[in-house]
Design a protein around this motif. Structure first.
Motif, PDB file in Angstrom:
ATOM      1  N   PHE A 145     -36.871   4.897   8.345  1.00 45.58           N
ATOM      2  CA  PHE A 145     -35.579   4.150   8.777  1.00 45.58           C
ATOM      3  C   PHE A 145     -34.927   4.707   9.981  1.00 45.58           C
ATOM      4  O   PHE A 145     -33.865   4.090  10.199  1.00 45.58           O
ATOM      5  N   SER A 185     -32.208   0.372   6.311  1.00 45.39           N
ATOM      6  CA  SER A 185     -32.537  -0.130   4.901  1.00 45.39           C
ATOM      7  C   SER A 185     -31.750  -1.399   4.459  1.00 45.39           C
ATOM      8  O   SER A 185     -32.755  -2.159   4.071  1.00 45.39           O
ATOM      9  N   THR A 230     -35.483   5.348   1.767  1.00 41.74           N
ATOM     10  CA  THR A 230     -36.484   4.570   1.129  1.00 41.74           C
ATOM     11  C   THR A 230     -36.020   4.104  -0.235  1.00 41.74           C
ATOM     12  O   THR A 230     -36.293   3.185  -0.635  1.00 41.74           O
ATOM     13  N   VAL A 251     -33.671   1.398  -0.735  1.00 43.14           N
ATOM     14  CA  VAL A 251     -34.497   0.152  -0.807  1.00 43.14           C
ATOM     15  C   VAL A 251     -35.348  -0.210  -2.162  1.00 43.14           C
ATOM     16  O   VAL A 251     -34.891  -1.554  -2.747  1.00 43.14           O
TER      17      VAL A 251
END
Length: 503
Positions: free
Chosen positions: A254, A301, A386, A389
């Motif tokens: 990201f 994200s 991550t 998300v």
């Protein structure tokens, strides 16, 4: 000839200087000063002191470490000595690092990659001069120690990429970067002695391997295994099954595409192109490959989430920091930093500061949005932004998760801004996160401490030998069988169907 001789002398001088610097010995007064400096900075700045390990336990550990610093200590031993204090915080964003240039062009690394299959360790990529050590060779010992013991020591010494008592992040990072971890913990070595067994052979063999510099290591990996290297660009899309209308979106980071892109427009442009392609190709099953994605910028994200979230959403419920963190963000040389801090943060009831932007809401995208089935490929190195998300998607009742537990906690983490401190005598460096980020998620919707997989998938020996992306392979079989755990709004989940083909 004179030039060559001069270059050799210069190289020898640099190498000797490097070796001398490695042998630095610190006095008890110096080591105690460094340890107390580290503890003071952690208490002042780190928003997670006492969160995973009770503060009383942290104090006991500090006192024990401090009291045992009563004799001269060499640099690497001191690195080992203070490591438990940093590891006890159990925060994947808090890192103990060597002093500048300790790991450099003259550092030598183990000449292979290894992978774990159940409880056995196998060489997957060999860059040593001994070409008989082919893929599938079982590695038994390194310098007389069982590989499992060495790996366990490396995992316990470094909590990078793994929050709380979660093991998946530590296991994944220390395995993928085994040579780096080994050099950092045990130091550079000219050679190592290993014992091993070749494929289909019960004879235990012994050999000594020369370790390689980073440049030599990379050159041999490229030469021997170049066709296997993953060169997929971030946010690339590829159709993998036209019959089931399945595509894979690779999200490897990201972070932005360019250093000088404060608004992350480059990332946003790539994201738009990816989902336009997904719509044009009529993708109905979208596999989001987030294996090894260590995170990055939170706004990116959020931009990804906008393509499948069905209602306006917030990323964070709270963003807060300790009072002393302000002095790290407001600097004298930047006259606008104080104003910028006031615009972004406000004083809170705890005596620290809270973000003014945590209530920011993101609207779902309508153009090129995705409403089909989502499958997430996850491993322990799926960390930080991550996991944000993954947690937000799980909280929304979407997605089928395949692989292993992510590295970060479902609730959030300690990240945002960072301060790297340098200990005054050893020059060891410690990266300290300054913010506590709490995800805007419902706790009862968690499926574990981290985001846990619906289907746990582990590597087989056949996967190793064929260098197979075994998590993707398993996911494609799920799709072909029509297995969906959270298909989204107005769709009924299919929870009880097992794979027809055995693995």
């Amino acid at each position: 000839m004179k030039i060559k001789a001069t270059l050799r002398l210069v190289s020898l001088f640099i190498s000797l200087s490097y070796q001398i610097s490695l042998a630095q010995v610190l006095t008890p007064a110096q080591t105690r000063t460094d340890l107390s400096y580290l503890k003071r900075k952690l208490d002042l700045l780190h928003p997670g002191m006492g969160y995973y390990t009770p503060q009383a336990r942290m104090e006991q550990l500090y006192d024990s470490l401090y009291n045992h610093l009563n004799s001269p200590t060499d640099y690497l031993s001191f690195y080992h000595h203070i490591s438990p204090l940093v590891a006890a915080i159990k925060d994947g964003h808090t890192n103990l690092n060597h002093r500048k240039n300790y790991i450099g062009k003259y550092t030598r690394f183990l000449p292979f990659y290894i992978r774990l299959v159940e409880s056995q360790y196998f060489i997957s990529h060999n860059v040593s001069s001994d070409t008989t050590l082919q893929r599938g060779t079982e590695l038994l010992t390194i310098n007389g120690r069982p590989v499992a013991d060495v790996h366990r020591e490396l995992m316990n010494a470094d909590h990078s990429g793994s929050d709380g008592d979660n093991l998946t992040g530590r296991r994944q990072w220390s395995m993928v970067q085994f040579a780096d971890y080994y050099a950092a913990w045990f130091g550079s070595a000219d050679s190592i002695q290993i014992t091993y067994q070749l494929i289909g052979d019960s004879l235990v063999r012994k050999t000594r391997l020369r370790c390689l510099t980073l440049d030599s290591f990379r050159a041999r990996i490229q030469r021997r295994y170049g066709v296997e290297l993953d060169r997929r660009p971030n946010l690339s899309v590829r159709t993998v099954d036209t019959l089931t209308h399945t595509a894979v979106l690779r999200v490897s980071t990201f972070m932005g595409t360019k250093k000088k892109d404060p608004f992350q427009w480059g990332f946003n442009r790539r994201l738009k192109r990816a989902f336009k392609q997904i719509r044009q190709e009529n993708v109905q099953n979208l596999v989001i490959d987030m294996q090894g994605n260590g995170g990055g910028i939170v706004v990116n994200s959020a931009r990804l989430l906008r393509y499948w979230m069905q209602k306006p959403f917030r990323i964070m419920d709270h963003e807060e920091m300790k009072r002393a963190a302000r002095t790290e963000l407001v600097t004298r040389w930047n006259p606008f930093s104080a104003l910028n801090f006031s615009l972004q943060y406000r004083a809170d009831n705890s005596g620290g500061f809270a973000s003014r932007s945590s209530n920011r809401r993101y609207r779902p995208r309508h153009r090129d949005s995705f409403s089909g089935n989502l499958y997430f490929l996850v491993n322990g190195a799926s960390f930080s932004a991550t996991t944000t998300v993954l947690a937000k998607t799980l909280d929304a009742g979407l997605g089928t998760y395949v692989g292993e537990a992510s590295g970060s906690a479902y609730w959030g983490d300690f990240a945002g801004h960072f301060k790297t401190i340098t200990l005054p005598n050893s020059r060891l460096q410690v990266r300290i996160p300054l913010k506590k980020l709490t995800h805007a998620v419902e706790t009862e919707r968690a499926n574990g401490f981290t985001v846990e997989p619906d289907f746990i998938v582990t590597r087989s020996f056949d996967d190793l030998m064929n260098n197979r992306d075994y998590i993707l392979d398993y996911t494609l079989r799920l799709i072909r069988e029509g297995i969906v755990i959270r298909p989204g709004v107005d769709k009924q989940p299919i929870r009880n169907r097992a794979l027809q083909a055995s693995r």
